[in-house]
Write a protein that holds these residues in place. Structure first.
Motif, PDB file in Angstrom:
ATOM      1  N   LYS A  55      11.913  17.249  13.628  1.00 13.41           N
ATOM      2  CA  LYS A  55      10.636  17.312  14.331  1.00 13.41           C
ATOM      3  C   LYS A  55      10.548  18.599  15.150  1.00 13.41           C
ATOM      4  CE  LYS A  55       7.199  14.483  14.410  1.00 13.41           C
ATOM      5  NZ  LYS A  55       6.633  13.935  13.187  1.00 13.41           N
ATOM      6  N   GLU A  90       6.496   9.751  16.109  1.00 14.26           N
ATOM      7  CA  GLU A  90       5.109  10.087  15.800  1.00 14.26           C
ATOM      8  C   GLU A  90       4.456  10.848  16.946  1.00 14.26           C
ATOM      9  OE1 GLU A  90       3.550   9.508  13.013  1.00 14.26           O
ATOM     10  OE2 GLU A  90       4.980   8.195  12.017  1.00 14.26           O
ATOM     11  N   ARG A 102      -8.636   1.535   7.099  1.00  9.01           N
ATOM     12  CA  ARG A 102      -7.541   0.560   7.070  1.00  9.01           C
ATOM     13  C   ARG A 102      -7.150   0.096   8.461  1.00  9.01           C
ATOM     14  NH1 ARG A 102      -3.301   3.196   4.000  1.00  9.01           N
ATOM     15  NH2 ARG A 102      -4.631   2.618   2.251  1.00  9.01           N
ATOM     16  N   GLU A 114     -11.004   7.451  -0.651  1.00 11.11           N
ATOM     17  CA  GLU A 114     -10.203   6.880   0.435  1.00 11.11           C
ATOM     18  C   GLU A 114     -10.752   7.268   1.806  1.00 11.11           C
ATOM     19  OE1 GLU A 114      -7.475   4.806   0.623  1.00 11.11           O
ATOM     20  OE2 GLU A 114      -7.800   4.395  -1.498  1.00 11.11           O
ATOM     21  N   TYR A 115     -11.339   8.447   1.896  1.00 14.68           N
ATOM     22  CA  TYR A 115     -11.863   8.908   3.181  1.00 14.68           C
ATOM     23  C   TYR A 115     -13.336   9.284   3.025  1.00 14.68           C
ATOM     24  CZ  TYR A 115      -6.924   9.316   4.284  1.00 14.68           C
ATOM     25  OH  TYR A 115      -5.601   9.056   4.477  1.00 14.68           O
ATOM     26  N   ARG A 167       7.906   5.254   3.857  1.00 20.56           N
ATOM     27  CA  ARG A 167       7.406   5.172   5.230  1.00 20.56           C
ATOM     28  C   ARG A 167       5.978   4.656   5.216  1.00 20.56           C
ATOM     29  NH1 ARG A 167       9.505  10.653   8.267  1.00 20.56           N
ATOM     30  NH2 ARG A 167      11.686  10.380   7.732  1.00 20.56           N
ATOM     31  N   THR A 199       0.828  -1.197   0.000  1.00 23.75           N
ATOM     32  CA  THR A 199       0.000   0.000   0.000  1.00 23.75           C
ATOM     33  C   THR A 199       0.866   1.252   0.000  1.00 23.75           C
ATOM     34  OG1 THR A 199      -1.532  -1.238   1.349  1.00 23.75           O
ATOM     35  CG2 THR A 199      -1.948   1.087   1.134  1.00 23.75           C
ATOM     36  N   VAL A 201       2.487   4.641   7.093  1.00 21.79           N
ATOM     37  CA  VAL A 201       1.715   5.327   8.136  1.00 21.79           C
ATOM     38  C   VAL A 201       1.274   4.297   9.167  1.00 21.79           C
ATOM     39  CG1 VAL A 201      -0.291   6.751   8.593  1.00 21.79           C
ATOM     40  CG2 VAL A 201       0.824   6.873   6.394  1.00 21.79           C
ATOM     41  N   GLN A 209       3.795  10.270   0.680  1.00 19.86           N
ATOM     42  CA  GLN A 209       2.664   9.662   1.370  1.00 19.86           C
ATOM     43  C   GLN A 209       1.422   9.854   0.522  1.00 19.86           C
ATOM     44  OE1 GLN A 209       3.392   8.057   4.500  1.00 19.86           O
ATOM     45  NE2 GLN A 209       1.678   7.121   3.436  1.00 19.86           N
ATOM     46  N   GLY A 228      11.902   3.457   5.782  1.00 19.99           N
ATOM     47  CA  GLY A 228      11.834   4.837   5.331  1.00 19.99           C
ATOM     48  C   GLY A 228      12.405   5.823   6.323  1.00 19.99           C
ATOM     49  N   ASP A 287      -1.604   8.723   0.232  1.00 18.11           N
ATOM     50  CA  ASP A 287      -3.006   8.927   0.594  1.00 18.11           C
ATOM     51  C   ASP A 287      -3.172   9.743   1.867  1.00 18.11           C
ATOM     52  OD1 ASP A 287      -2.080   6.988   2.226  1.00 18.11           O
ATOM     53  OD2 ASP A 287      -3.226   5.363   1.323  1.00 18.11           O
ATOM     54  N   ALA A 290      -8.247   4.280   2.976  1.00 22.40           N
ATOM     55  CA  ALA A 290      -7.268   4.829   3.918  1.00 22.40           C
ATOM     56  C   ALA A 290      -7.937   5.073   5.263  1.00 22.40           C
ATOM     57  CB  ALA A 290      -6.697   6.120   3.367  1.00 22.40           C
TER      58      ALA A 290
END
Lengths: 348, 882
Positions: free
Chosen positions: B453, A270, A177, B560-561, A229, A90, A231, B527, A214, B529, A174
């Motif tokens: 970050k 995160e 998921r 997707e959402y 990466r 994915t 999620v 990224q 990633g 989605d 998404a």
């Protein structure tokens, strides 16, 4: 793919089809004796271009639909690897080769969210209420440390629903998921004891990879395949932690600890509080040293521990205020009043 | 005094001393005994021997796993006494047995295991009477079993006195320990009973204070060794069974510590070695074949040994089985008497693991809070508390605790980052956030991903500050700083899609559309989605007036959402522009359906997520219709339920929605309570943040949305103690949906329908500036300029910086030819939001009317320029969170 492995898979594919229902349970026991079948199946799942992938996924689903627990668990052992392949593909946006794994995962999910009568499952557990006074937070109002009937009655039990009423899902989006994947991991964790060591290895591998791929940390790993990466969702990470925790104590000490560290690394990046909370607790309560003869050995042991440590207790009394001393006097007295055993119930 | 004591009284005293381990008093009593004209020489030898042995053991306790001591002069003395007692054979059989048992114990202490076993084989332990035996004898028998087990373990397998097969031998060892443990428990219960009886009989003289019993090496071994062996052999089923047997015994004071230890160990085993499917409750029989048991050590079916007397057990019918329950009890025990920080923190860790995996963060945070009495300068406990507060949604407290964590461990970048995350979340403490973010940035030696970050966090703080700032200079300053920070973050961590995304967002806010497009594409490559990146892409495309492309992107994102309201709101706007209002209305209808299915369907399950069913039951009883509070009531709220919608179209919008519990007034009846109470954590985080942003594009309107929030919090606090984060957002979503529908109707020039929609929203949030603004719009559409003016003024009194209201008010004032006031209002609006092209345009019109043509031209040009880069919804609707 190696010829012999392929042979084992093909044999496995064909023999279940011809099996009459009455022989399912005996088939289940023979299934676990086929030594090279499981590694061969892992190889099929790991190769998105394998032409066997689709029939294998189909067959795994057929087994999962069976009422025999052992057959279902046979499928369940591949869940970590399937989830890893799914999330990885994915992230790389290579959706087409993903179809049959997606279908298998959704199929298991849709089977698991309902009970035998087809009603939505509601998973719950019991905890004593903390709203009532207890020895713990209002010792003075309870007086005694002893497990008296009265003390236990004050522990209202609360039934807490922790998962339930999930809707049927036709497709992955998404948005849903991780709702689906969390629930699948919950199912895996609820049967984790029955999983073979290869599955523990797979769950540790999955967790490590999902957490670092990633990220700069991937460079330190043996596994360097370039990958985007992935999620991750905080709750999903908590479920992974639960599986890792089990693996650590049931034979995968090294792999499990590595996965735990990787997961903490990711949770820090995160800024997810839930996995950090659990992961810290797990790490902090690990035994100091690795068990001897690490691999495959369970670390579930206890020691004879001296139950009294006089010094610290008297130290506490000395240090504490007069109210504490008072309380312990009260405590002794009420203990003495309890002369007969009480009919009561315990919680374990 | 001693002389007056009768023989039996003296014997009783001796027995009591033996039972209470008062060995130092024995020699004195024995002297009195010898003085009696009774044939008790042998007995006194026995007593002296015992007293000396016990005294020796008390002073030189045997440690677990230590090696034997060998011969010692003091032990030789003991041996002399015991031999003397035994050799004449004058002792009564009971005493004879006791002497033999003591001999065995002595031999063990000296390390002569074989000899010890020989002594034990002379006494048939199994036949010793437990019923009516004096208390001390119970202890003696228990110790004898334990010692026998220890000897058997120590001796090599090929021992003549034992059965040949090693399996039988292992079984025999286990049986020894289990019996020893059972008898030890019995002994402790009897001691307790005797003690309390004794204290009641005797006057409270200052005599021998009853000390807590000390178990000693042998009894402790007897109580614990059996399950240790079970687990060592990998036999979890029997180990757990043994734990439960011990825990079921009626508690005595001496066993409290033991109970604590065992409860903790049981919890460890259950958490680490079991799962839901392999768990069995104490009431059920253990599974015959369990994967818990090591297959290499075949379990042999249970060994039933007979004891003439068993320890009393709790015999309630109602055992409730749950493994987490046992855990929750442990801290209670532990907390009351701190054995040590070590074990307390182990217990709290176990509790965290047990509750965390079930999502009970609320409860966990409460427990951990009480652990804080151990937490002085203890980083781990502070940190865990902070994390649990954060997970439970108690942001403000969490930040305070995190500050303490930073003090304790100043070099960990994660802690201040977590604090920033909370500060820029719903707390909106930007000053504090900035301080935390700077801390991270200043930690130079960190890994690049953590430094990135930090810069990202700093950028977000500046970006939010820019949005809040009311002075243009300040705004631009913050925007510049934010941009710099994001660029830094992006260069430090080029594979982080968030860095690229926020850089794009910041560029978009400063209307650098092409650059923003570049970075948002980069974010999407990393990224694919990510919902916010897709949304930003759509808004950027709409800023370039590629409405159809934007709509395509939104539709792709929606696949997707599908339940993302933020995307749907944008879709409504875009559809109005490219496909006409009918399509947009269909989307509104669709949103109502989604809203209903989301919050209806999840209702029973989500209630379990954060809180318990019990809480829900309480909420059931309370009623929601108290929401129309006197202070907040609106003259029109009362009539909402009765208003009828004439137009067929709006009926089609509402028809699905109005069915069932959907009529707003219905929602406030008790039956409809459930929606607003508990929501799954996941949903608010997307839908709700959005809404906050939608409602509060600007600083002061955050204050306004706080009014809304306060109002609804009053309502929600009336019904339950539900987590504060949840209850609001669904209602705000619903209000927003109605307002969007109203806007579409206004675009279609249909004031009645627009009003109906507005009133639906008003019934939820009568004091929302958005609602008041919409009422003004409707009034304007109907030509009631005065009324419209009044509504706009009301909206501004709640949210003084609501730009849209300012703009409309300015226009009305312009129509009323009150130019200078109009100019003032519009200039204020421009100050607040310098990128609102319609305001510039209106300002231009006013200035033109005043004859100030040069300035008017300037304004028109600015408006034109801004309009060219204006998205359908402000870019700031996209949430900015860490």
């Amino acid at each position: 793919m190696l010829g012999e492995g392929r042979g084992a898979v093909e044999e496995w594919l064909s023999e279940f089809k011809t099996l009459p229902e009455s022989e399912f349970s005996s088939y289940a026991s023979t299934l676990y004796q086929k030594k090279n079948l499981v590694p061969a199946l892992y190889r099929v799942i790991q190769d998105p271009n394998s032409e066997l992938l689709e029939p294998v996924c189909h067959q795994l689903f057929e087994l999962y639909r069976n009422s025999d627990d052992r057959l279902r668990r046979f499928t369940l052992q591949f869940l970590p690897e399937l989830v890893w392949m799914y999330l990885r593909l994915t992230a790389s946006r290579n959706r087409q080769s993903n179809g049959c794994i997606e279908a298998l995962l959704l199929g298991i999910y849709n089977l698991e969210i309902v009970d035998k009568e087809g009603n939505s499952k509601l998973l719950s557990f019991t905890i004593p209420s903390l709203s009532k006074p207890s020895v713990y937070h209002e010792p003075s109002s309870l007086g005694s440390m002893a497990l008296t009937e009265g003390a236990l009655c004050q522990h209202d039990l609360i039934r807490v629903v922790y998962s339930g009423l999930h809707p049927q899902r036709e497709t992955f989006t998404a948005q849903n998921r991780f709702e689906v994947l969390c629930f699948l991991m919950l199912c895996y964790n609820s049967a984790v004891v029955y999983m073979p060591p290869s599955s523990y290895q797979a769950v540790c591998r999955m967790s490590s990879r999902l957490c670092v791929c990633g990220f700069p940390r991937q460079q330190q790993k043996m596994w360097r395949e370039p990958c985007n990466r992935v999620v991750l969702d905080a709750e999903f990470m908590v479920q992974m932690l639960t599986a890792i925790y089990h693996a650590i104590y049931n034979g995968e000490w090294d792999l499990g600890r590595e996965a735990l560290d990787d997961l903490l690394y990711r949770a820090q990046l995160e800024l997810y509080s839930e996995p950090l909370l659990l992961g810290n607790a797990m790490k902090n309560s690990l035994p100091d040293s690795a068990p001897d003869g690490t691999r495959g050995k369970k670390v579930l042991q206890v020691e004879v521990t001296p139950t009294i440590s006089r010094i610290s207790r008297s130290a506490v009394t000395d240090l504490s205020s007069s109210s504490h001393t008072l309380r312990s006097q009260v405590h002794i007295q009420s203990c003495e009043e309890i002369s007969t055993p009480h009919e009561m119930f315990l919680f374990f | 005094m001693a002389a007056r004591r009768s023989g039996s009284r003296l014997e009783g005293e001796i027995e009591r001393c033996r039972g209470e381990n008062q060995w130092e008093r024995i020699p004195e009593l024995v002297k009195q005994l010898v003085a009696k004209p009774l044939q008790l020489d042998d007995l006194s030898e026995l007593l002296l021997g015992e007293a000396k042995l016990q005294q020796y053991l008390k002073e030189n306790p045997i440690k677990q796993g230590s090696s034997p001591r060998g011969q010692r002069p003091r032990l030789a003395e003991v041996r002399k006494h015991l031999t003397a007692a035994l050799e004449r054979g004058n002792l009564k059989p009971d005493y004879q047995q006791e002497a033999t048992l003591l001999m065995g114990k002595l031999c063990y202490v000296e390390g002569d295991y074989r000899e010890a076993l020989n002594h034990y084989s002379r006494v048939n332990l199994d036949e010793m009477q437990l019923v009516g035996a004096p208390v001390y004898r119970l202890s003696m028998i228990a110790e004898a079993y334990a010692t026998r087990g220890l000897c058997l373990e120590k001796l090599p397998a090929a021992s003549p006195s034992l059965s040949s097969r090693p399996a039988d031998r292992d079984q025999e060892i286990l049986t020894c320990y289990e019996k020893s443990g059972d008898i030890a428990l019995l002994y402790l219960q009897e001691v307790e009973k005797a003690l309390s009886a004794g204290l009641q009989n005797r006057s409270p003289k200052p005599g021998p204070v009853s000390q807590d019993q000390e178990l000693g090496y042998f009894l402790e071994t007897g109580l614990q060794r059996a399950h240790v062996i079970h687990f060592k052999n990998g036999n979890l089923t029997r180990g757990v069974g043994r734990f439960r047997e011990i825990l079921r015994a009626v508690e005595t004071r001496t066993t409290q510590n033991l109970r604590m230890t065992i409860a903790r160990q049981l919890a460890e085993i259950l958490l680490r070695g079991m799962c839901e499917q392999s768990y069995w409750s104490p009431l059920e029989d253990p599974p015959p074949q369990s994967p818990l048991d090591d297959p290499h050590c075949p379990t042999r079916s249970s060994r039933d040994y007979a004891l003439s007397r068993r320890p009393r057990v709790y015999s309630g019918e109602k055992y409730d089985a749950n493994r987490d329950a046992v855990l929750s009890r442990i801290p209670e025990h532990n907390a009351d008497r701190v054995i040590s920080l070590q074990s307390a923190s182990v217990v709290y860790d176990l509790l965290t693991i047990a509750l965390g995996r079930r999502g009970q963060y609320e409860m966990l945070s409460e427990c951990l809070e009480r652990a804080m009495k151990f937490a002085f300068e203890e980083f781990h406990l502070w940190y865990q508390l902070a994390l649990s507060l954060m997970a439970a949604g108690k942001s403000a407290r969490a930040v305070k605790v995190l500050k303490e964590c930073i003090r304790l461990k100043p070099d960990d970048a994660t802690i201040p980052l977590l604090a920033v995350k909370l500060c820029i979340g719903n707390l909106h403490w930007l000053e504090e956030g900035e301080r935390f973010a700077k801390m991270v940035v200043d930690m130079e030696d960190k890994a690049p991903e953590f430094r990135a970050k930090g810069h990202l966090a700093l950028g977000l703080v500046y970006s939010l500050k820019a949005t809040d700032a009311s002075l243009r200079g300040l705004q631009e300053e913050y925007q510049r700083k934010a941009l710099g920070a994001f660029q830094r973050a992006q260069s430090l961590s080029p594979t982080d899609h968030l860095a690229a995304f926020y850089l794009a967002l910041q560029l978009a806010v400063s209307r650098q559309i092409p650059e923003a497009l570049g970075y948002v594409r980069q974010a999407l490559q990393l990224q694919g989605d990510d919902v916010h990146s897709l949304h930003l892409l759509a808004l950027l495309l709409s800023a370039q007036k590629h409405y159809h492309d934007a709509l395509n992107i939104i539709e792709m994102a929606l696949s997707e959402y599908p339940e993302n309201f933020m995307l749907l709101f944008t879709k409504v706007k875009l559809e109005t522009l490219c496909r006409g209002p009918e399509e947009a209305l269909l989307t509104c209808k669709h949103m109502l359906q989604i809203w209903k299915s989301c919050y209806n369907l999840t209702n029973p399950s989500d209630s379990g997520r954060g809180s318990s069913l019990l809480d829900r039951a309480i909420a059931d009883r309370r009623q929601l219709n108290t929401m129309t509070l006197p202070d907040f009531s609106d003259p029109e709220t009362g009539t909402v339920s009765t208003h009828t919608v004439r137009d067929s179209r709006i009926r089609s919008v509402c028809s699905t929605g109005l069915r069932g519990s959907f009529l707003i007034s219905d929602l406030f009846r008790p039956a409809g309570h459930a929606f607003c109470d508990h929501f799954p954590r996941r949903r608010p985080s997307t839908a709700s943040n959005t809404l906050c942003m939608v409602c509060s594009v600007h600083a002061t309107s955050i204050a306004a949305s706080r009014v809304e929030q306060a109002l609804s919090e009053v309502a929600s606090s009336l019904q339950s103690s539900a987590p504060k984060q949840g209850p609001l957002h669904p209602w705000m979503t619903l209000a927003q949906i109605w307002l969007h529908a109203a806007e579409v109707y206004i675009g279609m020039l249909k004031p009645a329908e627009a009003l109906a929609c507005t009133l639906e929203a008003a019934s939820l949030f009568p004091l929302s500036h958005n609602v008041l603004f919409m009422k003004g719009q409707v009034a304007e559409l109907r030509g009631n300029t005065e009324e419209a003016k009044r509504w706009y003024e009301e909206a501004l009194s709640i949210s003084p910086t609501h730009v849209k209201s300012m703009q409309r008010l300015g226009l009305i004032l312009h129509q009323l030819q009150r130019y200078s006031l109009a100019e003032k209002v519009l200039r204020d609006a421009v100050q607040v939001s310098s990128t609102a092209h319609s305001v510039w345009n209106s300002l231009g019109e006013v200035l033109q009317a005043q004859g100030n043509h040069a300035a008017a031209t300037e304004c028109f040009l600015t408006a034109l320029e801004l309009e060219a880069s204006s998205p359908v919804l402000p870019f700031t609707v996209i949430p900015r969170t860490l």
